[in-house]
Write an enzyme that holds these catalytic residues in place. Structure first.
Site, PDB file in Angstrom:
ATOM      1  N   MET A 332     -96.456 -53.842  44.780  1.00 42.01           N
ATOM      2  CA  MET A 332     -95.866 -52.563  45.231  1.00 42.01           C
ATOM      3  C   MET A 332     -94.366 -52.593  46.394  1.00 42.01           C
ATOM      4  O   MET A 332     -95.028 -53.736  46.997  1.00 42.01           O
ATOM      5  CB  MET A 332     -96.895 -51.322  46.312  1.00 42.01           C
ATOM      6  N   GLU A 333     -93.569 -52.535  46.354  1.00 40.72           N
ATOM      7  CA  GLU A 333     -92.738 -53.116  47.290  1.00 40.72           C
ATOM      8  C   GLU A 333     -92.285 -51.858  47.847  1.00 40.72           C
ATOM      9  O   GLU A 333     -90.546 -51.682  48.169  1.00 40.72           O
ATOM     10  CB  GLU A 333     -91.045 -52.554  45.703  1.00 40.72           C
ATOM     11  N   GLU A 367     -90.425 -56.626  42.417  1.00 39.20           N
ATOM     12  CA  GLU A 367     -89.861 -55.474  43.445  1.00 39.20           C
ATOM     13  C   GLU A 367     -88.997 -56.299  44.711  1.00 39.20           C
ATOM     14  O   GLU A 367     -88.949 -55.242  45.267  1.00 39.20           O
ATOM     15  CB  GLU A 367     -91.762 -55.981  44.412  1.00 39.20           C
TER      16      GLU A 367
HETATM   17 ZN   LIG Z   1     -90.924 -51.395  40.050  1.00 38.93          ZN
END
Ligand SMILES: [Zn+2]
Ligand SMILES: *[C@@H]1O[C@H](CO)[C@@H](O)[C@H](O)[C@H]1NC(C)=O
Ligand SMILES: *[C@@H]1O[C@H](CO)[C@@H](O)[C@H](O)[C@H]1NC(C)=O
Ligand SMILES: *[C@@H]1O[C@H](CO)[C@@H](O)[C@H](O)[C@H]1NC(C)=O
Length: 945
Positions: A332-333, A367
């Site tokens: 998750m970025e 990400e």
């Molecule tokens: Zn993405």
């Protein structure tokens, strides 16, 4: 203990007192609480107490629920204070939100879900009541008077929540320390709709605000990290407050905190003059710290590439990454603090395969690409999520390619992203890239292969159409123009439009606003070639059922590229075949032998040719395959099989094309062929032609099998990828030597599972799976299971889990399925992979199908219907069903449990796939057997150069 140094601490003191006796919170008449509240008010002089408890669950609204927040109020700044209690798995929190009033209203409406909201204040205003509305996940606060337009208000909320048994919101994760004791940590996952499970907030991506975050963590080996750098640590004895710098303006889904005892290593990212250099720090459980080196090295390199590519400074002052033992997606970025599943970040050459290494690089590249595209500039609403995800999906290949040019990533896009989504998107159950979504279940479901892979594919096509330099320029302009803001798809296309001289927007609308894609039909005309287009559907019968619901009548503006036999290898012509034109002609001399469209398969479409042209292409492939580059060879194989599968081309064509494979030694075309050979094996398994099919397919892989062998090259990435692909096909097809080699290695290692006996990481999945497949002893399975239980490396554990699913005993597979539902055996994050592994084994498929139907109530209670991975399971476990009986079972199951949540599309897909499988056997199994019985030539030997 708490100095009344600021608002937060005062309220915390109040909260601690209030929590001590549960009834206190409700009873405003309680003298002590009143005194506390007065105390609070005196000191901060801002809050009005509230004397109404929230009404839980208003009556459920029926149709036409409006899930969107009103736009009367805009949050500007959050002061957040979280105290996750790692021992109990619960947390308390409080916040103060500064809000601008845009329209007059007497209600403050924001999101809150699964939180116990214990008190609400509005500075200098009188609160009448607050209501938690479960269906829309809203907290609705009613005031006595309208708020004044142009003013700014301050909302204070106290809340607490539960971190146990979940992977979203603020949640607990656990791991075993080297000494074997359980350690608890807590982390967050907010995208897309889970920030509201950690703090009441305006949880829509366009409601950007700044966040000043404070996190309480145990003093000692524990610490906290968040999006921004730590600005101050406040020692309070047993606990410490970590106070972070205020963030830049950003969406709620990007907020992140982690409380852990992780260790870290760091490096410096060199901005090369575009902004300041900054630190990149990687966190992992302390005993795995040595596994972050690769991620740090690659992470810094790819970040440096993006800084150059975007030509926009990295907007924050640090970029951290952390490997979380329990994690719902891959990564998750979060801005400034990207979180990863352990398998997506940790690399150890004694455990990680070539593919593991590539996947780690790809996930990091994805990400980090978001840190600008997505975080700095964000979609207004989730219906445009494809722009974020499609772009990042495409960039991740460019990013890895920039750092490792010899990994062939640009061709790998074709086989990993493009080919699979073209299968999905040839069904009526697909959907357009841009699609309306409103409810949390719909929002969750849209994070699918259409948004990622099709989104990435059409961006790749667009880039090729406008040229990579102009495309890059448009990306930079877009990021600069909209930084810290939100956009719609059209804003991005406008920037591309500005650097080109044709109508990019209209062209792209044909790809983003209608589902599916075309097949071009190429035939010889009087003076060259004629091209028509038609929507491509994999099931012939679907053409009659397909609704005529598209503005563009399911026709596309197709960027055409082509080359012919007589031209130099790199000569390509191109033009756009507009959606509103029936036939295009390509003028060429009559003596052209072959023409190939969609050069390097950069376009998102298939190409069918009249028979004589297919013949000529096949002749060329056999005579001199190198006339076509790797991507073109992979493309020809993929299109020929897909067209034959759809009954739009005789199966003879792809089968005759396979004759050239004896000369093929490149990974991408072989990957296409090997996957197809395995898929055909599964399709034909219960048909009369099966045995002759196996003989033929084994002959095809045999020579390349001999050549790749069982020893892994230290440094040849693509050859390593080729080896695994070939070994996996060879063992699956039952090539005797492959099975023997696997069994030998499996037995040697299982008898004595030392590091020296362990197969090379690249070979492990094959050895474990096909070793287990050939074993008939229950004790072998038990032994493997023990090794699985003891294993602490996440990627090795997945390999062992895969091996366990290979056994040919239904009873053992059933036991495994039951064991897997115990979270201490298979982590929640890996559960669906485990179930799919078992279902992919023909012996396990009926076991899983019965179990899934029988256990539906328990499974849906455990995962919830909005869980997209759970939703997708139905299509995955039924994907090989090919009979009327199975179709009826499926329909009965739907009738019994009509609620499908995020699985709605997956259910449609499942039915469509079964119908297709039934039709496929009718159409093709005869042709295939006929062709096979006419072919007794050992193709590979005869055609070797
Ligand atoms: Zn993405
Ligand atoms: C970790 O959390 C579990 C579940 O909440 C709890 O039972 C256990 O005591 C915690 N362990 C530690 C070391 O706090
Ligand atoms: C938190 O959730 C877990 C799992 O659902 C439950 O067992 C536990 O009782 C909950 N704790 C609290 C304090 O509500
Ligand atoms: C494609 O072209 C062939 C002639 O080569 C024609 O027979 C066929 O009907 C065409 N198919 C479509 C779908 O246009």
């Amino acid at each position: 203990m708490f100095l009344s140094r600021n608002w937060m601490q005062v309220v915390l003191a109040w909260a601690v007192a209030a929590f001590a006796t549960a009834t206190v919170v409700v009873a405003v008449q309680n003298a002590k609480l009143e005194a506390d509240l007065r105390d609070v008010q005196e000191k901060i002089d801002i809050y009005k107490e509230l004397d109404v408890r929230p009404t839980l669950q208003r009556e459920r609204r029926e149709d036409n629920i409006d899930y969107r927040l009103p736009t009367a109020l805009l949050p500007k700044h959050y002061e957040l204070y979280w105290h996750p209690d790692l021992d109990t798995g619960t947390f308390t929190g409080q916040e103060k939100i500064t809000i601008d009033v845009v329209e007059a209203t007497n209600q403050i409406i924001l999101h809150s879900y699964l939180l116990d909201v214990t008190n609400v204040y509005v500075l200098n205003r009188e609160v009448v009541e607050y209501v938690l509305e479960v269906e829309r996940q809203l907290l609705i606060i009613t005031l006595t008077e309208d708020l004044v337009v142009g003013s700014s208000i301050t909302l204070g909320i106290l809340f607490n929540g539960n971190m146990t048994d979940k992977l979203v919101g603020l949640y607990s994760s656990t791991y075993k320390s080297e000494a074997g004791d359980q350690r608890n940590i807590s982390s967050t996952q907010f995208e897309p709709v889970y920030a509201r499970q950690a703090f009441p907030c305006f949880d829509e991506p366009a409601m950007k605000a700044t966040f000043a975050i404070t996190v309480v963590h145990p003093t000692g080996s524990y610490h906290a990290v968040s999006n921004m750098k730590l600005s101050e640590s406040n020692y309070l004895g047993e606990y410490t407050e970590a106070i972070f710098e205020s963030t830049v303006s950003m969406s709620t889904y990007l907020v992140c905190i982690i409380v852990s005892d992780f260790a870290s290593k760091s490096t410096t990212v060199n901005a090369n003059g575009i902004g300041e250099d900054f630190t990149m720090e990687a966190f992992a459980t302390p005993h795995q710290l040595n596994k972050v080196d690769f991620a740090l090295e690659f992470g810094a390199a790819v970040t440096e590439y993006y800084i150059q590519y975007y030509n926009v400074p990295y907007p924050l002052t640090k970029l951290d990454m952390a490997a979380i033992p329990d994690f719902s997606s891959n990564a998750m970025e979060h801005w400034g603090l990207v979180t990863y599943r352990e398998t997506a970040l940790l690399y150890d050459e004694s455990y990680s395969s070539t593919l593991n290494k590539q996947s780690i690089a790809a996930v990091l590249a994805h990400e980090i690409a978001h840190q600008w595209f997505g975080n700095l500039v964000t979609m207004k609403w989730w219906n445009d999520i494809w722009l974020n995800e499609g772009f990042a999906r495409y960039m991740q290949y460019k990013g890895v390619n920039a750092v490792y040019p010899d990994w062939g990533m640009l061709e790998q896009f074709q086989i990993i992203a493009l080919h699979p989504v073209m299968v999905y998107d040839a069904k009526l159950s697909s959907h357009p890239i841009v699609q309306e979504v409103e409810s949390p279940a719909e929002i969750s479901a849209i994070f699918d292969t259409i948004s990622y892979e099709k989104g990435g594919s059409v961006i790749r096509m667009l880039e090729n159409l406008v040229g990579s330099e102009k495309f890059e320029e448009a990306v930079t302009n877009y990021l600069v123009k909209y930084q810290f803001e939100n956009t719609v798809t059209d804003d991005f296309l406008s920037e591309v439009d500005l650097v080109t001289d044709f109508d990019v927007k209209l062209l792209m609308r044909t790809w983003t606003e209608q589902m599916g894609y075309p097949v071009l039909n190429v035939s010889r005309g009087d003076a060259g070639f004629l091209i028509t287009q038609q929507r491509f559907l994999s099931n012939k019968a679907s053409y009659e059922e397909a609704p005529e619901d598209s503005e563009f009548q399911y026709r596309w503006s197709v960027p055409i590229t082509y080359t012919i036999d007589a031209w130099e290898d790199d000569k390509i012509e191109s033009f756009v075949f507009a959606y509103n034109i029936d036939t295009e002609a390509i003028a060429l001399d009559a003596d052209v032998q072959w023409i190939k469209l969609n050069v390097h398969q950069l376009g998102y479409y298939r190409v069918n040719y009249e028979d004589s042209l297919w013949d000529a292409l096949i002749k060329q492939l056999i005579a001199y395959p190198a006339r076509f580059d790797v991507a073109d060879r992979a493309h020809l194989l993929n299109d020929a099989f897909a067209l034959a599968d759809a009954s739009q081309l005789s199966y003879k064509v792809p089968l005759e094309m396979t004759a050239y494979l004896g000369q093929e030694r490149d990974f991408a075309p072989w990957y296409v062929a090997a996957e197809k050979l395995k898929a055909l094996q599964r399709s034909l398994m219960f048909n009369e032609g099966y045995v002759s099919y196996l003989t033929y397919a084994r002959t095809l892989v045999d020579s390349v099998y001999q050549e790749v062998g069982w020893s892994v090259d230290a440094n040849n990435h693509l050859n390593n990828r080729l080896r695994v692909s070939i070994l996996s096909a060879a063992c699956s097809l039952g090539l005797p030597d492959c099975l023997d080699q696997a069994a030998q290695r499996f037995n040697t290692w299982l008898q004595n599972p030392t590091a020296a006996n362990r197969p090379a990481p690249d070979l492990r999945e094959i050895v474990y799976y096909y070793g287990m497949q050939q074993s008939t002893s229950n004790s072998d399975w038990d032994k493997l299971f023990e090794l699985f239980m003891e294993e602490t490396d996440a990627s090795e554990k997945l390999k062992l889990m895969y091996g366990l699913a290979g056994v040919q005993d239904a009873q053992l597979l059933f036991n495994f399925l039951v064991l897997a539902s115990d979270e201490s055996i298979v982590r929640s994050q890996d559960y669906f992979t485990c179930v799919q592994n078992i279902a992919s084994n023909p012996v396990g498929e009926p076991v899983v199908w019965d179990y899934y139907r029988e256990q539906w109530p328990q499974l849906s209670a455990r995962f919830g219907l909005t869980n997209r991975n759970f939703g997708r399971l139905i299509a995955q476990i039924t994907k090989s069903f090919a009979s009327q009986v199975k179709l009826e079972e499926l329909q009965q199951f739907y009738a019994k449990y009509p609620e499908s949540g995020a699985g709605a599309n997956s259910r449609l897909e499942a039915v469509e796939t079964i119908k297709y499988n039934i039709e496929w056997l009718k159409q093709n199994s005869g042709d295939i057997s006929d062709w096979l019985s006419g072919t007794s030539v050992p193709l590979t030997k005869k055609n070797r150069l």
